[in-house]
Design a protein around this motif. Structure first.
Motif, PDB file in Angstrom:
ATOM      1  N   SER A   1      -1.732  17.926   0.621  1.00  0.00           N
ATOM      2  CA  SER A   1      -1.765  18.636   1.771  1.00  0.00           C
ATOM      3  C   SER A   1      -1.509  17.968   3.168  1.00  0.00           C
ATOM      4  CB  SER A   1      -2.738  19.858   1.746  1.00  0.00           C
ATOM      5  OG  SER A   1      -4.030  18.994   1.675  1.00  0.00           O
ATOM      6  N   ALA A   2      -2.189  16.975   3.160  1.00  0.00           N
ATOM      7  CA  ALA A   2      -2.351  15.949   4.251  1.00  0.00           C
ATOM      8  C   ALA A   2      -0.860  15.342   4.668  1.00  0.00           C
ATOM      9  CB  ALA A   2      -3.473  14.859   3.848  1.00  0.00           C
ATOM     10  N   PRO A   3      -0.139  14.824   3.887  1.00  0.00           N
ATOM     11  CA  PRO A   3       1.133  14.354   4.231  1.00  0.00           C
ATOM     12  C   PRO A   3       2.004  15.571   5.025  1.00  0.00           C
ATOM     13  CG  PRO A   3       0.419  13.307   2.402  1.00  0.00           C
ATOM     14  CD  PRO A   3      -0.508  14.329   2.442  1.00  0.00           C
ATOM     15  N   ILE A   4       2.002  16.610   4.371  1.00  0.00           N
ATOM     16  CA  ILE A   4       2.797  17.810   4.787  1.00  0.00           C
ATOM     17  C   ILE A   4       2.260  18.138   6.204  1.00  0.00           C
ATOM     18  CG2 ILE A   4       3.533  20.040   4.390  1.00  0.00           C
ATOM     19  CD1 ILE A   4       3.354  19.696   1.278  1.00  0.00           C
ATOM     20  N   TYR A   5       1.194  18.386   6.113  1.00  0.00           N
ATOM     21  CA  TYR A   5       0.299  18.489   7.316  1.00  0.00           C
ATOM     22  C   TYR A   5       0.752  17.641   8.744  1.00  0.00           C
ATOM     23  CZ  TYR A   5      -3.167  20.178  10.707  1.00  0.00           C
ATOM     24  OH  TYR A   5      -3.744  20.637  11.791  1.00  0.00           O
ATOM     25  N   LEU A   6       0.851  16.386   8.337  1.00  0.00           N
ATOM     26  CA  LEU A   6       1.162  15.412   9.183  1.00  0.00           C
ATOM     27  C   LEU A   6       2.798  15.676   9.823  1.00  0.00           C
ATOM     28  CD1 LEU A   6      -0.734  12.075   7.850  1.00  0.00           C
ATOM     29  CD2 LEU A   6      -1.156  13.381  10.198  1.00  0.00           C
ATOM     30  N   SER A   7       3.503  15.828   8.807  1.00  0.00           N
ATOM     31  CA  SER A   7       4.992  15.723   9.150  1.00  0.00           C
ATOM     32  C   SER A   7       5.319  17.089  10.084  1.00  0.00           C
ATOM     33  CB  SER A   7       5.918  15.893   7.658  1.00  0.00           C
ATOM     34  OG  SER A   7       5.891  14.651   7.258  1.00  0.00           O
ATOM     35  N   GLU A   8       4.318  18.374   9.807  1.00  0.00           N
ATOM     36  CA  GLU A   8       4.797  19.322  10.199  1.00  0.00           C
ATOM     37  C   GLU A   8       4.212  19.484  11.757  1.00  0.00           C
ATOM     38  OE1 GLU A   8       5.083  22.234   6.216  1.00  0.00           O
ATOM     39  OE2 GLU A   8       3.230  22.515   7.651  1.00  0.00           O
ATOM     40  N   ILE A   9       3.146  18.786  11.889  1.00  0.00           N
ATOM     41  CA  ILE A   9       2.608  18.768  13.295  1.00  0.00           C
ATOM     42  C   ILE A   9       3.108  17.772  14.249  1.00  0.00           C
ATOM     43  CG2 ILE A   9       0.425  17.922  14.470  1.00  0.00           C
ATOM     44  CD1 ILE A   9      -0.099  20.620  13.388  1.00  0.00           C
ATOM     45  N   ALA A  10       3.333  16.565  13.632  1.00  0.00           N
ATOM     46  CA  ALA A  10       3.808  15.299  14.683  1.00  0.00           C
ATOM     47  C   ALA A  10       5.389  15.840  15.379  1.00  0.00           C
ATOM     48  CB  ALA A  10       4.110  14.220  13.680  1.00  0.00           C
TER      49      ALA A  10
ATOM     50  N   LYS B   1      10.510  12.870  17.121  1.00  0.00           N
ATOM     51  CA  LYS B   1      10.722  11.562  17.442  1.00  0.00           C
ATOM     52  C   LYS B   1       9.715  10.540  16.793  1.00  0.00           C
ATOM     53  CE  LYS B   1      11.513   8.699  21.665  1.00  0.00           C
ATOM     54  NZ  LYS B   1      11.710   8.622  22.858  1.00  0.00           N
ATOM     55  N   TRP B   2       8.622  10.922  16.797  1.00  0.00           N
ATOM     56  CA  TRP B   2       7.561   9.944  16.459  1.00  0.00           C
ATOM     57  C   TRP B   2       6.702  10.500  15.009  1.00  0.00           C
ATOM     58  CZ3 TRP B   2       8.334   5.923  18.927  1.00  0.00           C
ATOM     59  CH2 TRP B   2       8.807   6.138  20.513  1.00  0.00           C
ATOM     60  N   ARG B   3       7.619  11.196  14.144  1.00  0.00           N
ATOM     61  CA  ARG B   3       6.852  11.825  12.977  1.00  0.00           C
ATOM     62  C   ARG B   3       6.730  10.671  12.090  1.00  0.00           C
ATOM     63  NH1 ARG B   3      10.934  14.805  11.648  1.00  0.00           N
ATOM     64  NH2 ARG B   3      11.878  13.627  10.290  1.00  0.00           N
ATOM     65  N   GLY B   4       7.322   9.597  12.027  1.00  0.00           N
ATOM     66  CA  GLY B   4       7.164   8.339  10.985  1.00  0.00           C
ATOM     67  C   GLY B   4       5.791   7.988  11.315  1.00  0.00           C
ATOM     68  N   ALA B   5       5.848   7.562  12.904  1.00  0.00           N
ATOM     69  CA  ALA B   5       4.548   6.817  13.093  1.00  0.00           C
ATOM     70  C   ALA B   5       3.171   7.610  12.932  1.00  0.00           C
ATOM     71  CB  ALA B   5       4.692   6.364  14.687  1.00  0.00           C
ATOM     72  N   PHE B   6       3.162   8.906  13.205  1.00  0.00           N
ATOM     73  CA  PHE B   6       2.130   9.811  13.050  1.00  0.00           C
ATOM     74  C   PHE B   6       1.813   9.828  11.514  1.00  0.00           C
ATOM     75  CE2 PHE B   6       2.683  11.279  17.170  1.00  0.00           C
ATOM     76  CZ  PHE B   6       1.311  11.302  17.630  1.00  0.00           C
ATOM     77  N   SER B   7       2.706   9.792  10.550  1.00  0.00           N
ATOM     78  CA  SER B   7       2.574   9.961   9.180  1.00  0.00           C
ATOM     79  C   SER B   7       2.126   8.850   8.483  1.00  0.00           C
ATOM     80  CB  SER B   7       4.075  10.410   8.470  1.00  0.00           C
ATOM     81  OG  SER B   7       4.263  11.774   8.977  1.00  0.00           O
ATOM     82  N   THR B   8       2.324   7.509   9.069  1.00  0.00           N
ATOM     83  CA  THR B   8       2.032   6.503   8.530  1.00  0.00           C
ATOM     84  C   THR B   8       0.317   6.280   8.818  1.00  0.00           C
ATOM     85  OG1 THR B   8       2.295   5.213  10.734  1.00  0.00           O
ATOM     86  CG2 THR B   8       3.875   4.971   9.129  1.00  0.00           C
ATOM     87  N   GLY B   9      -0.233   7.185   9.602  1.00  0.00           N
ATOM     88  CA  GLY B   9      -1.779   7.361   9.877  1.00  0.00           C
ATOM     89  C   GLY B   9      -2.574   7.635   8.491  1.00  0.00           C
ATOM     90  N   PHE B  10      -1.872   8.271   7.532  1.00  0.00           N
ATOM     91  CA  PHE B  10      -2.148   8.494   6.308  1.00  0.00           C
ATOM     92  C   PHE B  10      -2.772   7.263   5.491  1.00  0.00           C
ATOM     93  CE2 PHE B  10      -2.036   9.903   1.710  1.00  0.00           C
ATOM     94  CZ  PHE B  10      -3.215  10.871   1.657  1.00  0.00           C
ATOM     95  N   GLN B  11      -1.498   6.655   5.289  1.00  0.00           N
ATOM     96  CA  GLN B  11      -1.642   5.161   4.714  1.00  0.00           C
ATOM     97  C   GLN B  11      -2.616   4.233   5.272  1.00  0.00           C
ATOM     98  OE1 GLN B  11      -0.189   4.676   1.701  1.00  0.00           O
ATOM     99  NE2 GLN B  11      -0.865   2.497   1.757  1.00  0.00           N
TER     100      GLN B  11
ATOM    101  N   ALA C   1      -5.016  12.695   9.039  1.00  0.00           N
ATOM    102  CA  ALA C   1      -4.694  11.319   8.166  1.00  0.00           C
ATOM    103  C   ALA C   1      -5.865  10.732   7.584  1.00  0.00           C
ATOM    104  CB  ALA C   1      -4.286  10.424   9.205  1.00  0.00           C
ATOM    105  N   SER C   2      -7.119  11.232   8.099  1.00  0.00           N
ATOM    106  CA  SER C   2      -8.444  10.571   7.667  1.00  0.00           C
ATOM    107  C   SER C   2      -8.592  11.160   6.195  1.00  0.00           C
ATOM    108  CB  SER C   2      -9.537  11.044   8.495  1.00  0.00           C
ATOM    109  OG  SER C   2      -9.779  12.300   8.440  1.00  0.00           O
ATOM    110  N   CYS C   3      -7.875  12.168   5.674  1.00  0.00           N
ATOM    111  CA  CYS C   3      -7.984  12.405   4.077  1.00  0.00           C
ATOM    112  C   CYS C   3      -7.594  11.459   3.269  1.00  0.00           C
ATOM    113  CB  CYS C   3      -7.077  13.609   3.845  1.00  0.00           C
ATOM    114  SG  CYS C   3      -7.400  15.250   4.601  1.00  0.00           S
ATOM    115  N   GLY C   4      -6.767  10.395   3.967  1.00  0.00           N
ATOM    116  CA  GLY C   4      -6.571   9.036   3.023  1.00  0.00           C
ATOM    117  C   GLY C   4      -7.710   8.117   2.959  1.00  0.00           C
TER     118      GLY C   4
END
Length: 504
Positions: free
Chosen positions: A153-162, A165-175, A33-36
């Protein structure tokens, strides 16, 4: 699953794939997410340095020459060369995002992030040492390549790792990290604005977020999905065990292998596959509508030009920078709200609530500016009304921060099947960058000619966006990535494009 007359609400019955929130997954997602950071830093810094007199005097003296006598408040910064400085990054980002699709499949998501960080570092160094406009533009182009690679690459990576159940919360880390970058850059602009060399420090310090995310990426592994795509099954197994916090990962791994084998057996060009009828919902929503609409909310334009905008409506230079910092902090706090709510109340709720809030604020700003400065923009706005504009802009930023901000990265990263996921993300990012380029290149001119109606323009688009979500976006909270395709078969409109009958 309940199916309303317009869209799908509620989670589906899905496979038993689950995963604990482990230290490993949290650490990995924070690094990704720090790529953001680099994108957020650039958004904030470019707007701030364009208000610094030494920077303008060196590169854009015609803007300073407009600043002396009484003037139309909307037209002070209307300079095509100045907007080219800001918007050149997005043409480069557009090209990079399309190249990144193939790179992500060939060398992996993590290595694309590394490449983006290194490219951004080089662009930051050139901008910090720039002696002419050509160097500035070259630096911006390199920054654009860096942002294009990492944002793909970062948003896809986050969705694939999270965990699903908590994919949304982890993916908001990029923003969230984009927001941190914006606030940090605004604070740096405020500190450096008083010095003749301050603009160099502001631009050059972009190497710091580039270094942070690049070094961090060196210590994480690629996503299991990417490893399976590249036939590194043993590494994918180890990665799954580590991030899921359990040894029983064979079912999830088998699904990844099956999806990869199906994609490989078809042996189709992803940029051709994505246009097939069965992928029409993903194409129109994830690659076109959501990224296009995100920029038509006006948020990046307001973030780019916030100091300029606040100067135009009556704040002094320091006050305008402080107002930009306040705006950034509000946006940052609202992203945390999204992190908490997105997996509890769903994507659609946040989209629609945030959209309504933003429409009201844009219309409110337009009314205040029309009433105080007149339809010709020659009137004077008092400090009290300028503060009112800032307050409404803060409510607008909050609405964006818990809706179109994080969700515009989340939705495209989770709705595409594995075989076209990098391609879909690349196309969406290209649309996002293309729209941003056009809007950033035209905003100051639009502000000059449309005046207060500029905010009505964006408010109208936000209304259209909100209606679109209500009609056409199904709910995807809590659904594993390999099952997201089932929502289209049960949607009132999209089911006509999906092959096969809906599954219960």
């Amino acid at each position: 699953m309940a199916v309303g007359s317009f869209a799908v609400d509620g989670p589906l019955a899905v496979t038993g794939i689950d995963g604990k929130i482990t230290v490993s997954v949290v650490t990995t997602c924070i690094v990704a997410a720090s790529c953001g950071l680099i994108f957020g830093y650039d958004i904030g810094i470019s707007g701030g340095v364009t208000t610094m007199a030494p920077f303008l005097n060196k590169f854009f003296p015609e803007v300073l020459r407009k600043g002396g006598p009484p003037k139309n408040i909307y037209c002070v910064y209307d300079s095509q060369v100045l907007t080219a400085f800001t918007s050149s990054l997005y043409i480069a980002g557009l090209a990079a995002s399309l190249v990144a699709s193939r790179l992500a499949r060939t060398i992996g998501r993590r290595n694309v992030m590394l490449l983006g960080g290194c490219t951004f570092f080089a662009g930051s160094a050139i901008n910090g040492g720039a002696v002419n406009v050509a160097m500035l533009i070259l630096g911006r182009i390199l920054l654009g390549f860096g942002v294009g690679f990492t944002n793909q690459s970062a948003p896809i990576y986050l969705s694939e790792i999270a965990p699903p159940k908590w994919r949304g919360a982890f993916s908001t880390g990029f923003q969230f990290f984009i927001g941190i970058g914006v606030v940090a850059s605004n604070c740096i602009n405020y500190a450096t604005a008083k010095h003749s060399w301050g603009w160099r420090l502001s631009l050059g310090l972009a190497i710091v977020p580039a270094t942070i995310m690049t070094v961090g990426a060196l210590f994480i592994s690629d996503s299991p999905t990417s490893l399976v795509e590249r036939n590194r099954v043993d590494q994918a197994r180890k990665s799954l065990v580590k991030i899921r916090g359990k040894n029983d990962i064979e079912d999830e791994l088998a699904l990844l292998i099956k999806a990869s084998e199906v994609a490989r057996a078809l042996n189709e060009e992803p940029f051709v596959t994505i246009f097939q009828r069965q992928y029409r919902p993903q194409l129109l929503i994830g690659a076109l509508a959501v990224p296009f609409f995100q920029q038509l909310s006006g948020i990046n334009i307001i973030a780019f030009y916030a100091p300029v905008l606040f100067q135009s409506v009556g704040f002094g230079n320091d006050s305008a920078l402080i107002a930009s910092i306040i705006l950034g902090l509000v946006n940052l706090g609202s992203i945390l709200v999204s992190t908490y709510m997105v997996d509890r109340h769903g994507r659609r709720f946040l989209f629609m609530e945030g959209g309504i809030q933003m429409v009201i604020c844009q219309v409110g700003v337009a009314i205040v500016l029309a009433a105080t400065t007149g339809t010709d923009g020659n009137g004077h706005i008092s400090k009290g009304y300028a503060i009112l504009v800032l307050v409404m802009m803060c409510f607008y930023a909050a609405g964006f921060g818990w809706s179109w901000g994080p969700l515009s990265w989340l939705i495209p990263s989770e709705i595409f099947p594995m075989k076209i996921r990098p391609t879909g993300q690349s196309m969406g990012l290209a649309v996002n960058f293309a729209t941003t380029f056009v809007l950033s290149q035209t905003f100051l001119s639009m502000l000059c000619h449309f005046k207060y109606a500029t905010f009505l323009f964006y408010g109208g688009w936000i209304l259209v966006m909100t209606i679109f979500v209500a009609l056409f976006l199904p709910e995807t909270k809590g659904i594993p990535l390999d099952q997201v395709h089932t929502v289209w078969a049960k949607h009132w409109y999209w089911r006509r494009f999906v092959e096969g009958s809906p599954k219960d």
